[in-house]
Design a protein around this motif. Structure first.
Motif, short mmCIF file in Angstrom:
data_model
loop_
_atom_site.label_atom_id
_atom_site.label_comp_id
_atom_site.label_asym_id
_atom_site.label_seq_id
_atom_site.Cartn_x
_atom_site.Cartn_y
_atom_site.Cartn_z
N THR A 105 -15.58 63.38 -37.21
CA THR A 105 -14.28 63.06 -36.61
C THR A 105 -13.26 62.72 -37.68
O THR A 105 -12.09 63.13 -37.60
N LEU A 109 -9.82 64.73 -38.44
CA LEU A 109 -8.72 63.91 -37.91
C LEU A 109 -7.35 64.55 -38.08
O LEU A 109 -6.51 64.46 -37.18
N PRO A 110 -7.05 65.22 -39.22
CA PRO A 110 -5.73 65.86 -39.33
C PRO A 110 -5.47 66.92 -38.27
O PRO A 110 -4.31 67.26 -38.01
N VAL A 112 -6.26 66.50 -35.13
CA VAL A 112 -5.95 65.78 -33.90
C VAL A 112 -4.58 65.13 -33.98
O VAL A 112 -3.81 65.13 -33.02
N LEU A 113 -4.26 64.58 -35.14
CA LEU A 113 -2.99 63.89 -35.31
C LEU A 113 -1.83 64.88 -35.35
O LEU A 113 -1.95 65.97 -35.95
N PRO A 114 -0.69 64.55 -34.75
CA PRO A 114 0.50 65.39 -34.92
C PRO A 114 0.90 65.42 -36.40
O PRO A 114 0.79 64.42 -37.11
N GLU A 115 1.33 66.58 -36.85
CA GLU A 115 1.63 66.73 -38.28
C GLU A 115 2.75 65.80 -38.72
O GLU A 115 2.75 65.32 -39.86
N VAL A 117 3.23 62.78 -37.80
CA VAL A 117 2.63 61.47 -38.07
C VAL A 117 1.99 61.45 -39.44
O VAL A 117 2.17 60.51 -40.24
N LEU A 118 1.22 62.50 -39.74
CA LEU A 118 0.58 62.59 -41.05
C LEU A 118 1.61 62.68 -42.16
O LEU A 118 1.46 62.06 -43.22
N ALA A 121 3.15 59.26 -42.73
CA ALA A 121 2.17 58.38 -43.38
C ALA A 121 2.06 58.68 -44.87
O ALA A 121 2.04 57.76 -45.70
N PHE A 145 -4.24 68.14 -45.11
CA PHE A 145 -4.28 68.75 -43.78
C PHE A 145 -4.92 70.14 -43.78
O PHE A 145 -5.21 70.68 -42.71
N THR A 209 5.64 69.00 -43.25
CA THR A 209 5.27 68.18 -44.41
C THR A 209 6.06 68.59 -45.65
O THR A 209 6.54 67.74 -46.40
#
Length: 268
Positions: A105, A109-110, A112-115, A117-118, A121, A145, A209
């Motif tokens: 997981t 995780l990248p 699942v997360l909206p880009e 958000v990443l 961060a 990612f 990004t």
């Protein structure tokens, strides 16, 4: 063949398929067609010309953006594929690995997360530690990612491969490194290549990004194209898009060819 599984017997399915593919590929065909338009106005056809391709190739800012994207994508592909390969080997072939599901997981995780958000961060992290090198920031972020995209086909290839050859190699007194280099890696090479190509394409295609971490001298191709769109669409933009489509098709064809050869060699 059973009537239930013969899709040709479903009424209207052929027409729906035709409409679907027209909806999917007709805009691409329009872009390619108008890239040969002599007129500067995209929607007004006045004659066939290749001058917009020449203009695109002579555009130094465009070439710099292409070079930046290729360099970042190459670096991200190498590191993401290496990390994904090590993670897949540990999670699929490793014995006694605790929290296997949790680890998978975390790796994925990248996905699942909206880009966005990443991206935020990563931007905050680099700001907090005072890291200012724009090229390095993009390379690190792209590696982050791209890793799960490389991980999925490698893991699938490992899960579908029996351990008979590796056990035979161990029976012949080969150490783990020799077994990996001479047996495991050649058998999973199509999966590794597919993961690398997927990571490369994802990196080349990224905009969110790259736009957030964009600094002087580190402008990628999608960010540059977005800047051109804000100034107005011209046939030069269509020419650039057509060249990208051709390169993408070439990479996809090469990946399919290598995967096919790898699969046939494995079967034999």
């Amino acid at each position: 063949m059973s009537h239930r599984t013969d899709v040709r017997r479903y009424r209207g399915l052929s027409g729906f398929a035709v409409v679907f593919f027209l909806w999917l590929y007709l805009p691409i065909a329009v872009v390619i067609f108008y890239s040969f338009n002599e007129n500067r106005l995209v929607s007004v056809w006045t004659g066939f010309s290749l001058k917009w391709y020449a203009a695109a190739l002579d555009n130094q800012n465009l070439m710099n953006a292409v070079r930046t994207s290729l360099e970042i994508a190459a670096i991200a592909t190498v590191f993401a594929t290496t990390i994904a390969l090590m993670a897949a080997l540990v999670l699929v072939r490793g014995k006694g690995v605790r929290f296997r599901r949790v680890s998978e997981t975390i790796v994925n995780l990248p996905l699942v997360l909206p880009e966005i958000v990443l991206s935020v961060a990563v931007l905050i992290l680099f700001s907090q530690i005072g890291f200012a090198n724009g090229f390095a920031k993009l390379a690190i972020a792209h590696t982050t990612f791209c890793t799960p995209f490389a991980f999925l086909p490698i893991r699938a290839r490992l899960q579908g491969m029996e351990m008979d050859f590796e056990e035979a190699s161990a029976d012949l007194y080969a150490n783990k490194w020799t077994t990996f280099r001479r047996v495991t890696l050649p058998l999973i090479a199509p999966g590794v290549f597919a993961g690398a190509m997927l990571a490369f394409v994802i990196s080349m295609d990224d905009f969110i990004t790259s736009n957030m971490l964009n600094t002087g001298g580190a402008t990628t191709l999608p960010v540059y194209i977005f800047g051109l769109i804000k100034q107005g669409t011209t046939p030069e933009l269509n020419a650039i898009s057509t060249l990208i489509i051709l390169v993408s098709l070439a990479v996809a064809a090469l990946a399919l060819f290598i995967q096919g050869r790898g699969g046939s060699m494995t079967d034999t």
